[in-house]
Design an enzyme around this catalytic site. Sequence first.
Site, PDB file in Angstrom:
ATOM      1  N   HIS A   1      -3.595  26.794 -43.358  1.00 47.47           N
ATOM      2  CA  HIS A   1      -2.661  27.887 -43.104  1.00 47.47           C
ATOM      3  C   HIS A   1      -3.390  29.026 -42.394  1.00 47.47           C
ATOM      4  O   HIS A   1      -4.460  29.448 -42.821  1.00 47.47           O
ATOM      5  CB  HIS A   1      -2.075  28.400 -44.422  1.00 47.47           C
TER       6      HIS A   1
ATOM      7  N   SER B 263       4.324  31.946 -40.887  1.00 50.12           N
ATOM      8  CA  SER B 263       4.175  32.269 -42.300  1.00 50.12           C
ATOM      9  C   SER B 263       5.302  33.204 -42.764  1.00 50.12           C
ATOM     10  O   SER B 263       6.472  32.817 -42.750  1.00 50.12           O
ATOM     11  CB  SER B 263       2.788  32.868 -42.540  1.00 50.12           C
TER      12      SER B 263
ATOM     13  N   ASP C  13      -2.311  23.707 -46.806  1.00 49.96           N
ATOM     14  CA  ASP C  13      -1.438  24.877 -46.829  1.00 49.96           C
ATOM     15  C   ASP C  13      -0.527  24.796 -48.051  1.00 49.96           C
ATOM     16  O   ASP C  13       0.220  23.816 -48.201  1.00 49.96           O
ATOM     17  CB  ASP C  13      -0.596  24.927 -45.555  1.00 49.96           C
TER      18      ASP C  13
END
Length: 315
Positions: A288, A163, A258
């Site tokens: 995610h 991320s 996501d």
Amino acid sequence: MPVVLDPDAAAVYKAFQEAGRPAYETLTAPEARAYYAQARFATNPEPPELARVAPLAIPAPHGVIPARIYVPKDPRRQNGLSPALVFFHGGGWVIGDLDSHDVVCRQLAVEAALIVISVDYRLAPEHKFPAATEDAIAATKWVAANARELGIDAARLSIGGDSAGGNLTGVVALAARDGNGPAIAGQVLIYPATDFAMTHGSHSEPETSVLLTHSVIRWFRDHYLSAAADIHDWRASPARAENLAGLPPAYVLTAGADPLRDEGDEYAARLKQAGVSVTYKHFPGQFHGFFTMGKLLPQANVAVSEIGAWLKGLG
């Protein structure tokens, strides 16, 4: 793009919803960090045993960057030196720390049979862009410069993160290419944020607003960036770099549910078009954040194992 969560991911998402946890965007940054830190006890798998785990203090212009070194029992040593992965944790540049990603760093050390150094870069909003990028670049340079003392083979130094950490990975790879090093053997981008414009389709699809919701990702952005112009800076949005040629081999992972899915997919395609060796893995039924949830989501452990095998393949 239609998204159907895998049964286990759907069950975890339902549990999070029923727990009644407040949305991060309704909290202060310190409050959000506390909630995120607590969640790991329910989602992280059992930590594998290593030969050594120890704190590091990386010198930087502003003082010290805390870090942690993970040495597995059987690293792939050559002439007494091991390959290494410098890891940058996720958390939207606002939350997360060494502890939030402790287990996954241990897993990567074991699966890839290498040393992992996790970097506790400065967080926003106390330290806005480009503080995190400066710390990530400085830490990588320090590890390379002190590789032998750390038991690391500088020629087998990779970088990676999830991320926000995937974002920093992309930035460090670009900075190393354009700033005379250090040499990077490989880059692992786990559902990376690559473009703060947030105009890709997955940023508006209802099916992608799972845990990392469309509103919370903007909360992260607003905490991290100092001005609208930062969106166009490649140090914030690595996809804004005009030329991706000459970057190290990349492993890019995306998840179906996501908001960052499409920009990660596009970045992988651009890397490949630029002549970079790319391994791309898509987990269509995961959301995610699944990568650190190996206690509840078996696909997380699959992802760790596959990344470990890819890192081994670098030599």
